[in-house]
Design a protein around this motif. Structure first.
Motif, short mmCIF file in Angstrom:
data_model
loop_
_atom_site.label_atom_id
_atom_site.label_comp_id
_atom_site.label_asym_id
_atom_site.label_seq_id
_atom_site.Cartn_x
_atom_site.Cartn_y
_atom_site.Cartn_z
N ALA A 172 -12.74 135.15 -48.04
CA ALA A 172 -11.62 134.76 -48.75
C ALA A 172 -10.54 135.68 -49.03
CB ALA A 172 -11.92 134.51 -50.14
N ALA A 173 -10.87 137.03 -48.84
CA ALA A 173 -9.81 138.12 -49.18
C ALA A 173 -8.95 137.93 -47.94
CB ALA A 173 -10.43 139.31 -49.37
N ALA A 174 -9.84 137.95 -46.75
CA ALA A 174 -9.01 138.00 -45.51
C ALA A 174 -8.07 136.90 -45.20
CB ALA A 174 -10.15 137.98 -44.34
N LEU A 175 -8.46 135.28 -45.46
CA LEU A 175 -7.90 134.40 -45.62
C LEU A 175 -6.74 134.51 -46.40
CD1 LEU A 175 -10.64 131.63 -45.48
CD2 LEU A 175 -8.85 132.02 -43.68
N ALA A 176 -6.73 134.99 -47.65
CA ALA A 176 -5.67 134.99 -48.68
C ALA A 176 -4.44 136.03 -47.93
CB ALA A 176 -6.12 135.55 -49.81
N ALA A 177 -4.99 137.30 -47.30
CA ALA A 177 -3.93 137.99 -46.80
C ALA A 177 -3.27 137.26 -45.62
CB ALA A 177 -4.78 139.13 -46.17
N GLU A 178 -3.95 136.30 -44.71
CA GLU A 178 -3.49 135.73 -43.80
C GLU A 178 -2.59 134.55 -44.20
OE1 GLU A 178 -5.83 133.99 -39.83
OE2 GLU A 178 -5.75 132.47 -41.28
N ALA A 179 -3.03 134.09 -45.02
CA ALA A 179 -1.91 132.98 -45.76
C ALA A 179 -0.68 133.65 -46.41
CB ALA A 179 -2.81 132.14 -46.75
#
Length: 409
Positions: A259-266
């Motif tokens: 979730a943290a990685a996807l948030a940064a990607e978004a």
């Protein structure tokens, strides 16, 4: 909490941004997604060999870089800015941490160095087509209901003299058509005494395996249907060391960092969409002046800027404390959805054509929320975990609507 990035983290950002600016423009992205693998294999090997991207968070004993969630978030943010089509999410964010957490010493020693070197790609395949549920982002994983609860519809695992055999299918598997290794969630023991465990399926040698690339709204995030028909598999971890609850704890832990990685990607994707829109409104003229000089346009862009910066702050906090990953992901996905929709609007007539790059970002926003959301469920689950509501506090939606309906007259 020290919010400042280290020199090493800044170097990761700078190097990756420079490389992707040269090798991953909109034209290169469209070309890469139409290949058989769905990404540029040469670029992926370069990212692995020169930057060590697949093994960024793997321990040094497995040829990884030994970095943490903050470095991964920086890399994912830059990948999101360019909409990099790659097996980074499936391999480095989902599969590799599960192998490191659940696998035996022999499995880790055999598989993780190959992943770190970019020689092997991997992914997670779960029944139901909802990685958000399996990773504990929108619900509890402890009961195994996310994988069918042992009933029909999931993947069944049967032991035999020559190893395990899997039967069933999983849809919406990230990079499932091209990954060299599949981590499949399957039931053992039959209902109602079944356990959900993870199994390794090597695509090059497994029998009874069929993979079909599915049509995806976001071509930069390819997905596939995986069919298993008495497919040979290997249990991830040793049977006598697997907890009675199965890999639910490991999946939830990986879900938080995911979730943290996807948030940064978004956030990276939203920031890039906003930057491109600002450049456009500065150059596009109407009534003899740039449309970016109109106050109404400036107000809309200012609102987007505040929204993106708030999502970036939440994503960076989640990189420091992955327990906040669910809320950060909700805020980032919402910022991406709103920003990309405004980008299409502010580009005017050209923005509504499928060929324009604004739609690459718009499709990423829609597809990510379908795979890892929706936003309201991410927030609802985060609120439950934080204990913000007791069971008696929850009311049916209709009752809440009536309760807060303005009085007439």
């Amino acid at each position: 909490m020290d919010a400042a990035f280290t020199a090493e983290q800044d170097e990761i950002r700078r190097t990756l941004r420079e490389l992707l600016a040269k090798r991953c423009g909109p034209a290169e992205v469209r070309s890469a997604v139409r290949t058989a693998h769905g990404y540029d294999e040469t670029l992926w090997r370069q990212l692995a060999q020169d930057l060590g991207l697949p093994g960024l968070t793997l321990a040094e004993e497995y040829e990884g870089a030994g970095c943490g969630p903050a470095e991964l978030a920086v890399a994912c943010e830059e990948a999101g800015r360019a909409l990099l089509p790659s097996p980074l999410l499936a391999t480095a964010v989902l599969a590799a941490p599960l192998i490191a957490a659940v696998g035996t010493d022999a499995q880790r020693t055999t598989l993780l160095p190959r992943i770190a070197a970019g020689e092997l790609t991997a992914t997670l395949a779960v029944p139901g087509g909802s990685p958000a549920t399996a990773l504990g982002l929108i619900g509890d994983t402890s009961g195994g209901a996310w994988a069918g609860g042992g009933r029909s519809g999931g993947v069944q695992a049967t032991p035999g003299p020559d190893g395990w055999r899997l039967y069933g299918e999983a849809a919406q598997v990230l990079d499932g058509h091209s990954a060299g290794l599949l981590l499949v969630a399957a039931h053992t023991g039959g209902f109602p005494r079944s356990r959900t465990l993870l199994f390794l399926v090597r695509s090059g040698t497994a029998t009874g395996l069929a993979r079909t690339r599915q049509t995806s709204l976001d071509e930069t995030r390819p997905v596939a249907r995986v069919e298993l028909r008495e497919t040979t598999a290997e249990l991830l971890g040793a049977d006598d060391t697997v907890d009675v609850s199965g890999p639910a704890g490991a999946l939830a832990a990986v879900g938080r960092t995911t979730a943290a990685a996807l948030a940064a990607e978004a956030v990276g994707a939203a920031s890039s969409a906003l930057d491109r829109t600002i450049e456009y409104v500065k150059a596009r003229e109407q009534f003899g002046r740039a449309i970016g000089s109109f106050q109404a346009v400036q107000h809309r862009l200012a609102d987007l800027y505040v929204r993106v910066q708030a999502a970036r702050s939440a994503a960076y906090y989640a990189a420091w404390d992955p327990a906040a990953g669910g809320l950060a992901l909700a805020q980032a996905l919402e910022a991406l959805r709103i920003t990309t929709a405004e980008a299409v609007q502010l580009h005017g007539g050209i923005g509504f054509t499928w060929e324009h790059e604004a739609h690459l970002y718009f499709k990423r926003a829609a597809a990510d929320e379908l795979l890892f959301g929706p936003v309201h469920r991410l927030r609802d689950h985060a609120a439950e975990q934080a204990g913000l509501f007791t069971p008696g506090d929850r009311k049916p939606r209709e009752e809440v609507a009536v309760r807060w309906r303005p009085e007439s007259g």
